[in-house]
Design a protein around this motif. Structure first.
Motif, PDB file in Angstrom:
ATOM      1  N   THR A 130      28.818  13.905  22.487  1.00 59.83           N
ATOM      2  CA  THR A 130      29.218  13.975  23.708  1.00 59.83           C
ATOM      3  C   THR A 130      27.903  14.084  24.618  1.00 59.83           C
ATOM      4  O   THR A 130      26.726  14.463  24.299  1.00 59.83           O
ATOM      5  CB  THR A 130      29.969  15.464  24.358  1.00 59.83           C
ATOM      6  N   PRO A 131      28.369  13.690  25.725  1.00 61.08           N
ATOM      7  CA  PRO A 131      26.979  13.701  26.772  1.00 61.08           C
ATOM      8  C   PRO A 131      26.387  14.916  27.007  1.00 61.08           C
ATOM      9  O   PRO A 131      25.174  15.302  26.857  1.00 61.08           O
ATOM     10  CB  PRO A 131      27.419  13.374  28.259  1.00 61.08           C
ATOM     11  N   GLU A 132      27.196  16.260  26.862  1.00 60.67           N
ATOM     12  CA  GLU A 132      26.702  17.418  26.978  1.00 60.67           C
ATOM     13  C   GLU A 132      25.750  17.869  25.582  1.00 60.67           C
ATOM     14  O   GLU A 132      24.847  18.607  26.012  1.00 60.67           O
ATOM     15  CB  GLU A 132      27.735  18.527  27.148  1.00 60.67           C
ATOM     16  N   GLU A 135      22.646  16.052  25.885  1.00 63.53           N
ATOM     17  CA  GLU A 135      21.732  16.818  26.921  1.00 63.53           C
ATOM     18  C   GLU A 135      21.096  18.081  26.127  1.00 63.53           C
ATOM     19  O   GLU A 135      19.914  18.562  26.654  1.00 63.53           O
ATOM     20  CB  GLU A 135      22.503  17.171  28.098  1.00 63.53           C
ATOM     21  N   ARG A 164      26.801   3.749  26.969  1.00 62.05           N
ATOM     22  CA  ARG A 164      27.615   4.707  27.453  1.00 62.05           C
ATOM     23  C   ARG A 164      26.999   6.008  26.901  1.00 62.05           C
ATOM     24  O   ARG A 164      26.858   6.836  27.639  1.00 62.05           O
ATOM     25  CB  ARG A 164      29.062   4.620  26.565  1.00 62.05           C
ATOM     26  N   ARG A 167      23.106   5.849  28.761  1.00 55.57           N
ATOM     27  CA  ARG A 167      22.921   6.090  30.267  1.00 55.57           C
ATOM     28  C   ARG A 167      22.832   7.564  30.559  1.00 55.57           C
ATOM     29  O   ARG A 167      21.665   7.989  31.391  1.00 55.57           O
ATOM     30  CB  ARG A 167      23.880   5.547  30.904  1.00 55.57           C
ATOM     31  N   PRO A 168      23.203   8.690  30.122  1.00 57.08           N
ATOM     32  CA  PRO A 168      23.248   9.989  30.672  1.00 57.08           C
ATOM     33  C   PRO A 168      21.999  10.555  30.217  1.00 57.08           C
ATOM     34  O   PRO A 168      21.174  11.333  30.739  1.00 57.08           O
ATOM     35  CB  PRO A 168      24.173  10.721  29.903  1.00 57.08           C
ATOM     36  N   ASP A 171      19.182   9.118  32.397  1.00 59.29           N
ATOM     37  CA  ASP A 171      19.330   9.631  33.792  1.00 59.29           C
ATOM     38  C   ASP A 171      18.613  10.894  33.762  1.00 59.29           C
ATOM     39  O   ASP A 171      18.146  11.238  34.840  1.00 59.29           O
ATOM     40  CB  ASP A 171      20.816   9.685  34.148  1.00 59.29           C
ATOM     41  N   SER A 172      18.794  11.663  32.716  1.00 58.17           N
ATOM     42  CA  SER A 172      18.368  13.033  32.621  1.00 58.17           C
ATOM     43  C   SER A 172      16.813  12.965  32.750  1.00 58.17           C
ATOM     44  O   SER A 172      16.112  13.696  33.255  1.00 58.17           O
ATOM     45  CB  SER A 172      18.726  13.937  31.295  1.00 58.17           C
TER      46      SER A 172
END
Length: 214
Positions: A130-132, A135, A164, A167-168, A171-172
């Protein structure tokens, strides 16, 4: 801010005030109150000229003491040095590199196609997460040290094709004011297009020098 020692340009000791915040592991880079980025603060100063230039990044440093020390001490200070995040002496190496005038990058392990046969480490950024979770892993990786002006990929051929998932992460990095250097190793990479969409400080290598030794 950049004193000269023994005739060589040394870079300021990291971390610089205002360019970090406390993270779950160590200090995380951030843009300061004046809008200046870590990419600007930690990069080696250079003068623009109209002459052709070659930029060289030497990567994979930090795992073998002898080679890492040789790179720091013997390569010209204009050469950028890139360090793996799992080095036991990472902070010491980066301090010595910056004292010798080298700007430094931190390598982010990213999912290759043949993972886990190619083991890129416990905090590898993955397409299946997941993006979380990516991160969370990213903060652990970035918190291993300070003084880097940007990051570069370690492996990552699979992640490089999945906008998909990518990108996160990008962006971080952008929001933290870091530059991103892609080694250009994966075909059909979406690194450049994602970076362009995000208006990110980004560059792609023209070639990997030692892919075919000559």
């Amino acid at each position: 801010q950049n004193p000269k020692a023994k005739g060589k340009l040394t870079l300021p000791r990291a971390p610089l005030p205002g360019f970090y915040e406390r993270g779950p592991v160590g200090k995380l880079p951030k843009i300061n109150e004046n809008g200046e980025t870590p990419a600007q603060a930690y990069a080696r100063p250079h003068k623009e000229t109209d002459k052709p230039k070659i930029s060289l990044i030497v990567g994979g440093l930090g795992l073998k003491y002898s080679l890492t020390t040789q790179a720091i001490n013997e390569l010209p200070p204009e050469v950028t040095l890139s360090f793996v995040p799992y080095s036991k002496n990472l902070n010491s190496y980066i301090k010595k590199a910056r004292d010798a005038g080298h700007e430094v990058l931190l390598e982010l392990p990213m999912e290759p196609y043949d993972y886990p046969n190619v083991d890129t480490g416990p905090e590898t950024l993955m397409t299946s997460l997941t993006p979380e979770e990516n991160e969370r892993r990213l903060k652990i990786l970035l918190g291993q040290t300070t003084g880097y002006f940007g990051v570069t990929n370690y492996q990552g051929a699979k992640l490089a094709t999945d906008s998909r998932a990518l990108r996160p992460i990008m962006d971080s990095l952008r929001k933290r004011g870091l530059a991103f250097y892609y080694d250009g190793g994966a075909p059909r990479s979406v690194f450049p297009s994602v970076a362009e969409d995000l208006h990110m400080n980004f560059a792609e290598a023209d070639r990997i020098v030692d892919t075919r030794p000559t």
